[in-house]
Scaffold this active site. Structure first.
Site, PDB file in Angstrom:
ATOM      1  N   GLY A   1      31.638 -30.874  49.300  1.00 32.72           N
ATOM      2  CA  GLY A   1      32.055 -29.985  48.204  1.00 32.72           C
ATOM      3  C   GLY A   1      30.854 -29.264  47.616  1.00 32.72           C
ATOM      4  N   HIS A   2      29.797 -30.038  47.320  1.00 27.80           N
ATOM      5  CA  HIS A   2      28.574 -29.427  46.791  1.00 27.80           C
ATOM      6  C   HIS A   2      27.953 -28.485  47.827  1.00 27.80           C
ATOM      7  CE1 HIS A   2      28.562 -33.538  44.764  1.00 27.80           C
ATOM      8  NE2 HIS A   2      28.562 -32.732  43.713  1.00 27.80           N
TER       9      HIS A   2
ATOM     10  N   GLN B   1      26.402 -35.479  28.944  1.00 29.36           N
ATOM     11  CA  GLN B   1      27.826 -35.233  29.179  1.00 29.36           C
ATOM     12  C   GLN B   1      28.610 -36.521  29.421  1.00 29.36           C
ATOM     13  OE1 GLN B   1      26.779 -32.755  32.696  1.00 29.36           O
ATOM     14  NE2 GLN B   1      28.622 -33.626  33.624  1.00 29.36           N
TER      15      GLN B   1
ATOM     16  N   GLN C   1      36.040 -25.206  42.042  1.00 26.04           N
ATOM     17  CA  GLN C   1      37.365 -25.236  41.414  1.00 26.04           C
ATOM     18  C   GLN C   1      37.781 -26.676  41.091  1.00 26.04           C
ATOM     19  OE1 GLN C   1      40.635 -23.338  43.601  1.00 26.04           O
ATOM     20  NE2 GLN C   1      42.040 -24.678  42.487  1.00 26.04           N
TER      21      GLN C   1
ATOM     22  N   GLN D   1      36.026 -26.932  33.616  1.00 24.70           N
ATOM     23  CA  GLN D   1      34.587 -26.697  33.426  1.00 24.70           C
ATOM     24  C   GLN D   1      34.242 -25.227  33.690  1.00 24.70           C
ATOM     25  OE1 GLN D   1      31.281 -29.471  34.650  1.00 24.70           O
ATOM     26  NE2 GLN D   1      31.345 -28.190  36.474  1.00 24.70           N
TER      27      GLN D   1
END
Ligand code: AMP
Length: 302
Positions: free
Chosen positions: A57-58, A82, A169, A174
């Site tokens: 994903g990254h 966070q 997504q 975010q």
């Protein structure tokens, strides 16, 4: 300066070019100075903010940046602000060496991996709060989360001064929050959102999937299955959100360890909930599988 250091290849004993690791920067001042030099050369800079423990994903975001920009900077920083005190900051996976190897394969140019002390030196007190879309859903369950995200992302934007910043997504809210911050504070960066990368069984890749036992990992399939069902119903003409939520719940409840935090059908920009479904929508969900909290979503365009 950095360009030459990064791009000069070397040949191994077989005459093949060895893959070069991305240039690792830990000092924020050095990152900023290198960016100054690159900008002076007119380079288009892409930034991929991550907390490391990289997966496909990254990497998809870094590849998009490679395709669209001259220089790709991947930040690799587990951002303490966070995480709430009861969350997984201490046990969050930290795999910088493996991350560097993956980023070598896709030829990322720079990895920015500062220490918490360099990002938040003693006396640090600033806090970026954008309100609105940051207060619902994830913001309601994790009240300090988006302040922490916005504060670190704005710091990264100021240090890296990218032309484009790439977000997944996977963390749909975010992206909405970061876009609002950029708009409200006139931050000169383009925000690009790229699709969710899933495993073969449909489970969205996430650094937190490694907390799941084998059995929980199988149960985690209900997240995407419930989104597929929502899509099928909405594209089939269903307009009543409650009917869609019921169908999603039925699927999620087949997983004995799954507990729903929220299901939400909303406007793709404001995230305002829709009782009657009209136009494009985003379906968002947060589900705890055992002790692991997972989020997923799908955009339905009609
Ligand atoms: P994280 O390291 O979890 O903070 O994620 C860094 C970036 O990678 C964020 O923009 C995420 O939305 C994105 N990302 C995480 N998982 C995925 C995925 N499965 N597909 C696409 N992007 C992802």
């Amino acid at each position: 300066m950095a360009e030459e250091e990064v791009k000069q290849g070397s040949e191994n004993s077989y005459g093949a070019e060895e893959e070069l690791k991305p240039y690792l920067v830990t000092d924020p001042k050095e990152m900023s100075a290198r960016i100054d030099a690159l900008r002076a050369q007119g380079k288009r800079i892409g930034l991929v903010p991550t907390m490391g423990a990289l997966h496909l994903g990254h990497l998809s975001l870094a590849i998009a940046s490679k395709n669209e920009c001259d220089v790709t900077v991947v930040s690799d920083f587990v951002n303490p602000t966070q995480f709430a005190p009861n969350e997984d900051y201490d046990k969050y996976p930290r795999t910088l060496d493996a991350d560097l190897t993956l980023l070598t394969h896709i030829k990322a140019d720079y990895v920015f991996a500062p220490s918490p002390a360099d990002m938040y030196p003693s006396g640090f007190e600033a806090n970026v709060h954008v309100g609105g879309v940051s207060k619902v859903l994830e913001g309601a369950f994790r009240p300090t989360h988006f302040d922490g995200v916005c504060t670190v992302v704005l710091k990264l934007f100021n240090l890296v001064r990218a032309d484009v910043a790439y977000f997944g997504q996977k963390d749909y809210q975010q992206v909405c929050v970061v876009r609002k911050m950029v708009r409200d504070l006139n931050v000169p960066v383009e925000i690009a959102m790229k699709p969710i990368i899933r495993d073969r069984d449909g489970v969205a890749l996430s650094s937190r999937n490694q907390y799941l036992s084998d059995d929980e990992r199988r149960q985690a399939r209900v997240l995407n299955k419930s989104l597929e069902k929502a899509k099928e119903l909405i594209q089939g003409g269903e307009r009543d959100s409650e009917v869609v939520y019921d169908a999603m719940r039925q699927i999620i409840e087949t997983a004995p360890s799954a507990k729903i935090d929220y299901l939400h059908i909303g406007d793709p920009e404001s995230l305002r909930e829709m009782e009657r479904i009209a136009g494009n929508v985003v379906v968002l969900e947060a589900v705890r599988v055992g002790a692991t909290r997972l989020i997923d979503n799908c955009l339905i365009e009609r």
